[in-house]
Motif scaffolding. Sequence first.
Motif, PDB file in Angstrom:
ATOM      1  N   GLN A  10      -2.469  36.514  29.577  1.00 53.05           N
ATOM      2  CA  GLN A  10      -2.415  35.165  31.127  1.00 53.05           C
ATOM      3  C   GLN A  10      -4.020  35.099  31.462  1.00 53.05           C
ATOM      4  O   GLN A  10      -4.277  36.340  31.912  1.00 53.05           O
ATOM      5  CB  GLN A  10      -1.769  35.072  31.631  1.00 53.05           C
ATOM      6  N   ASP A  11      -4.658  34.099  31.848  1.00 51.08           N
ATOM      7  CA  ASP A  11      -5.968  33.650  32.603  1.00 51.08           C
ATOM      8  C   ASP A  11      -5.566  33.910  34.175  1.00 51.08           C
ATOM      9  O   ASP A  11      -4.443  32.873  34.223  1.00 51.08           O
ATOM     10  CB  ASP A  11      -6.796  33.046  32.584  1.00 51.08           C
ATOM     11  N   LYS A  12      -5.903  34.411  35.440  1.00 60.76           N
ATOM     12  CA  LYS A  12      -5.171  34.385  36.777  1.00 60.76           C
ATOM     13  C   LYS A  12      -5.892  31.869  37.126  1.00 60.76           C
ATOM     14  O   LYS A  12      -5.233  31.462  37.377  1.00 60.76           O
ATOM     15  CB  LYS A  12      -6.549  34.717  37.792  1.00 60.76           C
ATOM     16  N   ALA A  13      -7.235  31.316  36.524  1.00 57.54           N
ATOM     17  CA  ALA A  13      -6.978  30.046  36.334  1.00 57.54           C
ATOM     18  C   ALA A  13      -5.460  29.712  36.114  1.00 57.54           C
ATOM     19  O   ALA A  13      -4.728  28.941  36.906  1.00 57.54           O
ATOM     20  CB  ALA A  13      -8.033  29.141  35.906  1.00 57.54           C
ATOM     21  N   ASN A  14      -5.149  30.216  34.769  1.00 51.37           N
ATOM     22  CA  ASN A  14      -3.601  29.473  34.654  1.00 51.37           C
ATOM     23  C   ASN A  14      -2.270  29.976  35.685  1.00 51.37           C
ATOM     24  O   ASN A  14      -1.499  29.307  35.355  1.00 51.37           O
ATOM     25  CB  ASN A  14      -3.521  30.047  33.538  1.00 51.37           C
ATOM     26  N   ASP A  15      -2.507  30.595  35.527  1.00 47.61           N
ATOM     27  CA  ASP A  15      -1.663  31.454  36.894  1.00 47.61           C
ATOM     28  C   ASP A  15      -1.337  31.034  38.446  1.00 47.61           C
ATOM     29  O   ASP A  15      -0.323  29.848  38.913  1.00 47.61           O
ATOM     30  CB  ASP A  15      -2.056  32.559  36.886  1.00 47.61           C
ATOM     31  N   ALA A  16      -2.537  30.241  39.156  1.00 42.23           N
ATOM     32  CA  ALA A  16      -2.836  29.761  39.914  1.00 42.23           C
ATOM     33  C   ALA A  16      -2.242  28.024  39.715  1.00 42.23           C
ATOM     34  O   ALA A  16      -1.231  27.554  40.210  1.00 42.23           O
ATOM     35  CB  ALA A  16      -3.789  29.343  40.473  1.00 42.23           C
ATOM     36  N   ALA A  17      -2.133  27.228  38.160  1.00 38.95           N
ATOM     37  CA  ALA A  17      -1.572  26.135  37.660  1.00 38.95           C
ATOM     38  C   ALA A  17      -0.435  26.523  37.835  1.00 38.95           C
ATOM     39  O   ALA A  17       0.249  25.035  38.003  1.00 38.95           O
ATOM     40  CB  ALA A  17      -2.500  25.479  36.592  1.00 38.95           C
ATOM     41  N   GLY A  18      -0.127  27.324  37.201  1.00 37.89           N
ATOM     42  CA  GLY A  18       1.633  27.409  37.276  1.00 37.89           C
ATOM     43  C   GLY A  18       1.634  27.445  37.985  1.00 37.89           C
ATOM     44  O   GLY A  18       3.915  27.770  38.193  1.00 37.89           O
ATOM     45  N   VAL A 254       6.053  37.472  32.149  1.00 37.72           N
ATOM     46  CA  VAL A 254       6.962  35.798  32.948  1.00 37.72           C
ATOM     47  C   VAL A 254       5.508  35.396  32.360  1.00 37.72           C
ATOM     48  O   VAL A 254       4.556  35.538  32.839  1.00 37.72           O
ATOM     49  CB  VAL A 254       7.238  35.494  33.969  1.00 37.72           C
ATOM     50  N   LEU A 255       5.549  34.786  31.419  1.00 38.65           N
ATOM     51  CA  LEU A 255       4.459  33.377  31.343  1.00 38.65           C
ATOM     52  C   LEU A 255       4.205  32.021  32.701  1.00 38.65           C
ATOM     53  O   LEU A 255       5.698  31.574  32.951  1.00 38.65           O
ATOM     54  CB  LEU A 255       4.399  32.738  30.144  1.00 38.65           C
ATOM     55  N   ASN A 256       3.627  31.888  33.292  1.00 39.46           N
ATOM     56  CA  ASN A 256       3.197  30.714  34.143  1.00 39.46           C
ATOM     57  C   ASN A 256       2.448  29.830  33.387  1.00 39.46           C
ATOM     58  O   ASN A 256       1.683  29.786  33.724  1.00 39.46           O
ATOM     59  CB  ASN A 256       2.454  31.291  35.526  1.00 39.46           C
ATOM     60  N   ARG A 257       3.338  28.451  33.392  1.00 43.14           N
ATOM     61  CA  ARG A 257       3.698  27.323  32.016  1.00 43.14           C
ATOM     62  C   ARG A 257       2.647  26.718  33.386  1.00 43.14           C
ATOM     63  O   ARG A 257       2.817  26.563  34.475  1.00 43.14           O
ATOM     64  CB  ARG A 257       4.808  27.045  32.234  1.00 43.14           C
ATOM     65  N   PRO A 258       1.146  25.691  33.286  1.00 45.05           N
ATOM     66  CA  PRO A 258       1.362  24.420  33.606  1.00 45.05           C
ATOM     67  C   PRO A 258       1.726  23.812  34.208  1.00 45.05           C
ATOM     68  O   PRO A 258       1.446  23.045  34.516  1.00 45.05           O
ATOM     69  CB  PRO A 258      -0.070  24.269  32.878  1.00 45.05           C
ATOM     70  N   ASP A 259       2.921  23.615  33.131  1.00 44.90           N
ATOM     71  CA  ASP A 259       3.750  22.643  33.491  1.00 44.90           C
ATOM     72  C   ASP A 259       4.796  22.699  35.608  1.00 44.90           C
ATOM     73  O   ASP A 259       5.390  22.689  36.016  1.00 44.90           O
ATOM     74  CB  ASP A 259       4.834  21.687  32.713  1.00 44.90           C
ATOM     75  N   GLY A 260       4.175  23.897  35.604  1.00 46.47           N
ATOM     76  CA  GLY A 260       5.064  24.580  36.799  1.00 46.47           C
ATOM     77  C   GLY A 260       6.382  25.365  36.987  1.00 46.47           C
ATOM     78  O   GLY A 260       7.001  26.278  37.472  1.00 46.47           O
ATOM     79  N   LEU A 261       6.809  25.840  35.617  1.00 45.83           N
ATOM     80  CA  LEU A 261       8.154  26.631  35.106  1.00 45.83           C
ATOM     81  C   LEU A 261       7.325  27.847  34.617  1.00 45.83           C
ATOM     82  O   LEU A 261       6.376  28.242  34.451  1.00 45.83           O
ATOM     83  CB  LEU A 261       8.519  25.719  33.582  1.00 45.83           C
ATOM     84  N   LYS A 262       8.387  28.603  35.346  1.00 51.28           N
ATOM     85  CA  LYS A 262       8.450  30.301  34.966  1.00 51.28           C
ATOM     86  C   LYS A 262       8.981  30.159  33.431  1.00 51.28           C
ATOM     87  O   LYS A 262      10.597  30.305  33.358  1.00 51.28           O
ATOM     88  CB  LYS A 262       8.279  31.311  36.203  1.00 51.28           C
ATOM     89  N   GLN A 263       8.605  31.183  32.407  1.00 53.63           N
ATOM     90  CA  GLN A 263       9.216  31.797  31.198  1.00 53.63           C
ATOM     91  C   GLN A 263       9.351  32.689  31.036  1.00 53.63           C
ATOM     92  O   GLN A 263       8.219  33.629  30.815  1.00 53.63           O
ATOM     93  CB  GLN A 263       8.697  30.192  30.248  1.00 53.63           C
ATOM     94  N   GLN A 264      10.538  33.646  30.726  1.00 50.26           N
ATOM     95  CA  GLN A 264      10.855  34.849  30.106  1.00 50.26           C
ATOM     96  C   GLN A 264       9.574  34.962  28.685  1.00 50.26           C
ATOM     97  O   GLN A 264      10.226  34.312  28.173  1.00 50.26           O
ATOM     98  CB  GLN A 264      11.798  35.742  30.260  1.00 50.26           C
TER      99      GLN A 264
END
Length: 306
Positions: A10-18, A254-264
């Motif tokens: 996961q890139d940090k840009a995606n983390d921020a969006a998530g 944990v996946l930080n999704r672009p839609d704001g959800l966090k997913q195991q």
Amino acid sequence: MLVLTTACGQDKANDAAGSQNVGAAPAANGYGTAGTGTGADAKEEQGTAAQAQSAGQLAVADTAKLGEVVTDSAGMTLYRFDKDSAEPPKSTCEGDCATAWPPVPASGATAPVGIDKALLGEVTRTDGTKQLTIDGWPLYRFAKDTKAGDTKGQGVGGTWYASAPTGKKAASGGGGGSAADLPGLSTRNDPELGEVVVDKNGMTVYRFEKDTPWPMKSACVGACLEKWPVVEPVAAANTKGIDNKNDGRRGYVVLNRPDGLKQQSIDCWPLYTFAGDKKPGDTNGQGVGGTWYAISPEGKPLGKPK
């Protein structure tokens, strides 16, 4: 350009969006799909919710699939919501959620033979109304149940369950919610698939072959999430039998999704449940579209053709 990555690529840009909650599909929040219309449909549904009727004399129905469940005087199934709490009693279902799942008023409700009247109580909602509780759990009807005996709300979003007379979750075999004792993620032995991962409610957990593990990315978005709700983060300490190693690159993260959800995830594969599974042990999502498979404790797709 140097791209900084976190676990599973996961890139940090995606983390921020998530980290920005930009809206989630109703099923991912555990609300199901009812009561989210607009215009005339929404007004009609809101009117139905506003006309919530007293439960009257409660009853205990003995069902073939769920065992004993609580109903109102009209035979409509009453449900409980995992995101509520019983100690202290608290309802978290408001707005669109309360349209899809109308709260049962406390006024006029009485206990029949089969329900300990000492378990009946009430909780004050944020709008000041009193909602019926059993053993502290707030009770609801489901807007898509249209006749006595319907249990269409069972298992919706992996968070809604018919109430047993004790206030526990009604479950297959009439156990009254033994799944409530499960860890956040664990395993069960399926006679056809072998050892499969299940969530805290005993519901089968799946992976999607259109997702990618490195970089970890979910291809299930929008309407897809209504059928395949994400599995929310589960602490490694709250698992049993799961490969929860995390070496910073691959593993239980944990996946930080672009839609704001966090997913195991397990082995960097995002985890889902299936809205079509109605009770623990169901595997109705297995093989759907040739892309959805129950997941093993190591993150492998079970039963996938070679």
